[in-house]
Design a protein around this motif. Structure first.
Motif, short mmCIF file in Angstrom:
data_model
loop_
_atom_site.label_atom_id
_atom_site.label_comp_id
_atom_site.label_asym_id
_atom_site.label_seq_id
_atom_site.Cartn_x
_atom_site.Cartn_y
_atom_site.Cartn_z
N THR A 3 -2.79 12.06 3.17
CA THR A 3 -4.09 11.47 2.86
C THR A 3 -4.58 10.53 3.96
O THR A 3 -5.77 10.26 4.05
N THR A 4 -3.65 10.04 4.79
CA THR A 4 -4.00 9.10 5.85
C THR A 4 -3.15 9.37 7.09
O THR A 4 -1.95 9.61 6.98
N ALA A 95 0.56 8.76 5.59
CA ALA A 95 0.84 8.49 4.18
C ALA A 95 0.27 9.61 3.33
O ALA A 95 -0.73 10.23 3.69
N GLY A 96 0.93 9.86 2.22
CA GLY A 96 0.46 10.81 1.23
C GLY A 96 0.56 10.18 -0.14
O GLY A 96 0.87 8.99 -0.28
N ASP A 97 0.31 10.97 -1.16
CA ASP A 97 0.38 10.42 -2.51
C ASP A 97 1.81 10.04 -2.90
O ASP A 97 2.02 9.18 -3.74
N ASP A 98 2.80 10.71 -2.27
CA ASP A 98 4.19 10.46 -2.66
C ASP A 98 4.95 9.58 -1.68
O ASP A 98 5.63 8.64 -2.07
N TYR A 99 4.82 9.85 -0.36
CA TYR A 99 5.58 9.08 0.62
C TYR A 99 4.73 8.77 1.84
O TYR A 99 3.75 9.46 2.13
N GLY A 129 4.74 6.23 -2.23
CA GLY A 129 3.34 6.02 -2.55
C GLY A 129 2.47 6.01 -1.31
O GLY A 129 2.95 6.10 -0.18
N PRO A 130 1.16 5.88 -1.51
CA PRO A 130 0.22 5.97 -0.40
C PRO A 130 0.05 4.70 0.42
O PRO A 130 -0.58 4.74 1.48
N GLN A 332 -2.13 22.51 3.84
CA GLN A 332 -3.11 21.57 4.39
C GLN A 332 -3.36 21.96 5.84
O GLN A 332 -2.42 22.22 6.60
N PRO A 376 -9.13 4.07 5.14
CA PRO A 376 -8.10 4.03 4.10
C PRO A 376 -7.22 2.79 4.28
O PRO A 376 -7.05 2.30 5.41
N TRP A 378 -4.31 0.56 5.22
CA TRP A 378 -3.18 0.77 6.13
C TRP A 378 -2.75 -0.57 6.70
O TRP A 378 -3.59 -1.39 7.06
#
Length: 383
Positions: A3-4, A95-99, A129-130, A332, A376, A378
């Motif tokens: 996601t980032t 970063a993603g939703d999980d790690y 997490g993100p 992705q 986002p 960070w």
């Protein structure tokens, strides 16, 4: 899904925090920083194989890849050198939703060694997490020392010191104490990059090759015939024929097997015999290579394509866009391109296309239209 993506002090990327979606296009004028972003992603992937330092060396070393402008830029003053107040640092992470994961590289401490130009890994962090928060940290490395958060929430020493050039991603393999680290490492190792396939007369893709099942096309495309045959046998029914028909109406591609040696045979409307790989035009061969890469029966979590439209006729761009959108259903995808017609073809097929336009501001790459409040969340940890 990522996601980032965050990069700091790498070439023209003085500081960039980029949001990502499922299908992403990174565009901009020549010199805007597109290639730097592509290379930064490759450096992150190299860290999982302990190759980030070697990759930087191939680019001329840390000093050649660092941001060349001033440490601080003020818009009300001309660009000028200042006295450095912070350490030399090159940082990148995602970063993603999980790690999430990040790496911070810097200059080495002077010692009696012939390798004094090698950068050192000053800090690494893996979190859940993100967002990076102290409570979310799972594995934390500072210089040579690393610690792992236990299941009870307490910090434990990793057990041995790391070399300054070794990443914790490659050096720790403990499925009980740090299973998340192994998971993220394997994910990064699975990222797939394709950049400017060779199509010259001596290109590997033009040669006859011994064929084996090939669910993933190689970087040089030398196993394209085997990859196409694998798609025909293991991929979605009719997907290969549909991709060829869309790009070259009335044509089809076969794979000729002669005592285990595979060769492409391209049947084109109006010709009495098929064309071999050695006879194909550069554009036709390049399109076949993209078909083999994007219809893979084994899609990665992240697929990064650098200027896939190169050397293709504009009439082929809608067919290439269809291949990219199809690949994005299973992976992705990040596409780096400066071709407006290609972007238009992607937008026509994917209304949710996430477009990121890079621009230069005083030598530094920025995202067009992105203000400080649009980034986002960070945070880079201190060393």
């Amino acid at each position: 899904m990522l996601t980032t993506l965050a990069v700091e002090n790498y070439r023209s990327l003085r500081r960039i925090v980029m949001p990502l979606g499922g299908l992403n296009v990174v565009t901009g004028a020549n010199g805007s920083g597109k290639s730097s972003l592509y290379r930064a992603l490759r450096l992150l992937a190299d860290a999982s194989r302990n190759g980030a330092v070697a990759a930087l060396a191939r680019e001329g070393g840390l000093q050649s890849t660092l941001w060349a402008g001033p440490e601080q830029v003020r818009k009300d003053r001309p660009v000028q050198g200042t006295v450095r107040t912070g350490p030399v640092t090159l940082r990148m992470g995602f970063a993603g939703d999980d790690y999430g994961y990040l790496m911070d590289l810097g200059l080495p401490v002077p010692i009696r060694s012939e390798f004094n130009l090698d950068p050192e890994i000053k800090r690494e962090a893996l979190w859940a997490g993100p967002f990076l928060r102290p409570a979310a940290l799972l594995v934390d490395r500072s210089n040579r020392e690393a610690r792992i958060r236990s299941s009870g929430g307490e910090w434990e020493r990793a057990g041995h010191q790391l070399q300054t050039f070794d990443s914790m991603l490659s050096e720790f393999a403990d499925p009980e104490r740090a299973p998340e680290l192994m998971l993220v490492r394997d994910r990064l190792r699975g990222w797939r990059f394709y950049d400017h396939f060779r199509t010259d007369a001596d290109a590997p893709a033009r040669r006859v090759q011994i064929g084996t099942r090939t669910p993933v096309l190689s970087q040089d495309g030398g196993d394209v015939a085997a990859a196409l045959q694998t798609i025909r046998e293991l991929g979605p029914h009719g997907a290969l024929d549909e991709a060829i028909e869309l790009g070259f109406p009335g044509s089809r591609v076969d794979v000729v097997n002669t005592d285990g040696r595979f060769e492409v045979a391209f049947h084109q409307h109006g010709l009495l015999r098929p064309l071999s790989g050695a006879e194909l035009s550069d554009g036709t061969l390049r399109y076949l290579l993209w078909v083999a890469a994007l219809l893979t029966p084994r899609p990665p979590e992240l697929l990064v394509l650098n200027e896939p439209e190169t050397s293709l006729h504009p009439d082929l761009l809608p067919a290439l866009a269809n291949l990219v959108v199809t690949a994005a259903k299973e992976a992705q995808v990040i596409v780096v391109t400066h071709s407006r017609p290609f972007i238009s073809s992607l937008q026509a097929l994917s209304p949710d296309l996430h477009t990121i336009e890079l621009v230069k501001d005083r030598g530094a790459t920025t995202i067009d239209g992105q203000g400080p409040l649009d980034e986002p969340p960070w945070k880079w940890p201190s060393r």
